[in-house]
Design an enzyme around this catalytic site. Structure first.
Site, PDB file in Angstrom:
ATOM      1  N   ASN A 126       0.793  -1.235   0.000  1.00 30.76           N
ATOM      2  CA  ASN A 126       0.000   0.000   0.000  1.00 30.76           C
ATOM      3  C   ASN A 126       0.826   1.286   0.000  1.00 30.76           C
ATOM      4  O   ASN A 126       0.266   2.380  -0.116  1.00 30.76           O
ATOM      5  CB  ASN A 126      -1.002   0.017   1.179  1.00 30.76           C
ATOM      6  CG  ASN A 126      -1.950  -1.155   1.124  1.00 30.76           C
ATOM      7  OD1 ASN A 126      -2.580  -1.389   0.095  1.00 30.76           O
ATOM      8  ND2 ASN A 126      -2.044  -1.921   2.200  1.00 30.76           N
ATOM      9  N   ASN A 145      10.417  -0.327   5.301  1.00 31.10           N
ATOM     10  CA  ASN A 145       9.075  -0.068   5.804  1.00 31.10           C
ATOM     11  C   ASN A 145       8.228  -1.213   5.269  1.00 31.10           C
ATOM     12  O   ASN A 145       7.767  -1.179   4.123  1.00 31.10           O
ATOM     13  CB  ASN A 145       8.531   1.276   5.317  1.00 31.10           C
ATOM     14  CG  ASN A 145       7.171   1.580   5.930  1.00 31.10           C
ATOM     15  OD1 ASN A 145       6.563   0.699   6.560  1.00 31.10           O
ATOM     16  ND2 ASN A 145       6.674   2.793   5.749  1.00 31.10           N
ATOM     17  N   HIS A 173       3.603  -6.068  11.150  1.00 33.15           N
ATOM     18  CA  HIS A 173       2.808  -6.536  12.293  1.00 33.15           C
ATOM     19  C   HIS A 173       2.379  -7.998  12.172  1.00 33.15           C
ATOM     20  O   HIS A 173       1.821  -8.552  13.098  1.00 33.15           O
ATOM     21  CB  HIS A 173       1.552  -5.667  12.445  1.00 33.15           C
ATOM     22  CG  HIS A 173       1.815  -4.207  12.269  1.00 33.15           C
ATOM     23  ND1 HIS A 173       2.710  -3.518  13.057  1.00 33.15           N
ATOM     24  CD2 HIS A 173       1.319  -3.299  11.388  1.00 33.15           C
ATOM     25  CE1 HIS A 173       2.750  -2.242  12.658  1.00 33.15           C
ATOM     26  NE2 HIS A 173       1.925  -2.095  11.645  1.00 33.15           N
ATOM     27  N   ASP A 194      12.212 -13.236   9.510  1.00 36.98           N
ATOM     28  CA  ASP A 194      13.256 -14.253   9.378  1.00 36.98           C
ATOM     29  C   ASP A 194      14.203 -13.930   8.222  1.00 36.98           C
ATOM     30  O   ASP A 194      15.404 -14.205   8.308  1.00 36.98           O
ATOM     31  CB  ASP A 194      12.630 -15.639   9.186  1.00 36.98           C
ATOM     32  CG  ASP A 194      12.056 -16.191  10.489  1.00 36.98           C
ATOM     33  OD1 ASP A 194      12.237 -15.557  11.555  1.00 36.98           O
ATOM     34  OD2 ASP A 194      11.411 -17.267  10.455  1.00 36.98           O
ATOM     35  N   LEU A 248       6.227   5.812   8.641  1.00 39.82           N
ATOM     36  CA  LEU A 248       5.861   7.224   8.519  1.00 39.82           C
ATOM     37  C   LEU A 248       5.101   7.684   9.751  1.00 39.82           C
ATOM     38  O   LEU A 248       5.356   8.752  10.309  1.00 39.82           O
ATOM     39  CB  LEU A 248       4.998   7.419   7.272  1.00 39.82           C
ATOM     40  CG  LEU A 248       5.743   7.177   5.953  1.00 39.82           C
ATOM     41  CD1 LEU A 248       4.824   6.562   4.931  1.00 39.82           C
ATOM     42  CD2 LEU A 248       6.350   8.458   5.449  1.00 39.82           C
ATOM     43  N   SER A 249       4.140   6.876  10.154  1.00 36.71           N
ATOM     44  CA  SER A 249       3.306   7.225  11.310  1.00 36.71           C
ATOM     45  C   SER A 249       3.954   6.693  12.589  1.00 36.71           C
ATOM     46  O   SER A 249       4.836   5.823  12.529  1.00 36.71           O
ATOM     47  CB  SER A 249       1.909   6.634  11.142  1.00 36.71           C
ATOM     48  OG  SER A 249       1.975   5.216  11.098  1.00 36.71           O
ATOM     49  N   ARG A 265      -1.061  -2.390  15.738  1.00 38.99           N
ATOM     50  CA  ARG A 265       0.138  -1.856  15.073  1.00 38.99           C
ATOM     51  C   ARG A 265       1.311  -1.691  16.047  1.00 38.99           C
ATOM     52  O   ARG A 265       2.410  -1.314  15.647  1.00 38.99           O
ATOM     53  CB  ARG A 265      -0.164  -0.494  14.435  1.00 38.99           C
ATOM     54  CG  ARG A 265      -1.175  -0.555  13.330  1.00 38.99           C
ATOM     55  CD  ARG A 265      -1.325   0.811  12.670  1.00 38.99           C
ATOM     56  NE  ARG A 265      -2.608   0.918  12.010  1.00 38.99           N
ATOM     57  CZ  ARG A 265      -2.854   0.531  10.753  1.00 38.99           C
ATOM     58  NH1 ARG A 265      -1.894   0.022  10.027  1.00 38.99           N
ATOM     59  NH2 ARG A 265      -4.051   0.646  10.235  1.00 38.99           N
TER      60      ARG A 265
HETATM   61  C1  DHK Z   1       2.471   1.886   7.006  1.00 38.41           C
HETATM   62  C2  DHK Z   1       1.390   1.060   6.897  1.00 38.41           C
HETATM   63  O1  DHK Z   1       0.871   0.786   5.707  1.00 38.41           O
HETATM   64  C3  DHK Z   1       0.739   0.504   8.083  1.00 38.41           C
HETATM   65  O2  DHK Z   1       0.169  -0.756   7.830  1.00 38.41           O
HETATM   66  C4  DHK Z   1       1.659   0.440   9.289  1.00 38.41           C
HETATM   67  C5  DHK Z   1       3.163   2.128   8.289  1.00 38.41           C
HETATM   68  C6  DHK Z   1       2.354   1.765   9.500  1.00 38.41           C
HETATM   69  C7  DHK Z   1       3.760   3.521   8.328  1.00 38.41           C
HETATM   70  O3  DHK Z   1       3.425   4.310   9.206  1.00 38.41           O
HETATM   71  O4  DHK Z   1       4.591   3.834   7.463  1.00 38.41           O
HETATM   72  O5  DHK Z   1       0.906   0.093  10.426  1.00 38.41           O
END
Ligand code: DHK
Length: 153
Positions: A15, A78, A84, A91, A105-106, A115
């Site tokens: 995503n 990332n 999670h 591994d 990022l968050s 999370r």
């Molecule tokens: C990005 C995602 O897509 C989430 O599923 C994670 C992460 C956090 C981010 O903050 O970059 O929980």
């Protein structure tokens, strides 16, 4: 420094191709292309190249980790939601030769409880979370620092 290990791999999971349009209040407005540019500029300043990738598929991410695990100076990752859930990604990262820095990022600890735990964190040398796109630059810098340290050890 070993000439074959001057590339920092920056790996992105599911995503993250939608950055810029996906929940900008959570993930910011920078697109993945802009983040790639930031990583390239940061690495270049420090004398490293960047191999920047994104995939929506767990197996492809694992294959990418295997591909770079012996050749990259280090890995910034990332793994997004796979952080999670994925023991397999964890591994794969555990057998990376160079340093591994996890980036989000968050701030995952200020969000939903699911999370809060990251399998990636268990094998990471450092974690940057909640610093937005700038966190990638911080992670690249730290990998470069650790890789340079390793090379002179
Ligand atoms: C990005 C995602 O897509 C989430 O599923 C994670 C992460 C956090 C981010 O903050 O970059 O929980």
């Amino acid at each position: 420094m070993n000439a074959s290990r001057t590339v920092i791999a920056v790996l992105n999971g599911p995503n993250l191709n939608l950055l810029g349009e996906r929940d900008p209040e959570v993930y910011g407005t920078a697109t993945l292309t802009e983040i790639e540019k930031l990583c390239l500029e940061t690495a270049d300043r420090l004398g490293f190249d960047v191999d920047f990738r994104q995939t929506n598929h767990e197996g492809v991410l694992i294959d990418a980790i295997h591909e770079v695990r012996r050749t990259a100076a280090g890995v910034v990752i990332n793994a997004a939601a796979l952080s999670h859930t994925s023991v397999s990604v964890r591994d794969a990262l555990a057998v990376v030769d160079g340093p591994v820095v996890e980036v989000h990022l968050s701030n995952i600890h200020r969000r939903e409880a699911f999370r809060h735990h990251s399998f990636v964190a268990e094998v990471a040398d450092g974690i940057v979370t909640g610093c937005g796109a700038r966190g990638y630059a911080m992670a690249v810098e730290h990998v470069a620092h650790l890789a340079a340290e390793e090379a002179t050890a």
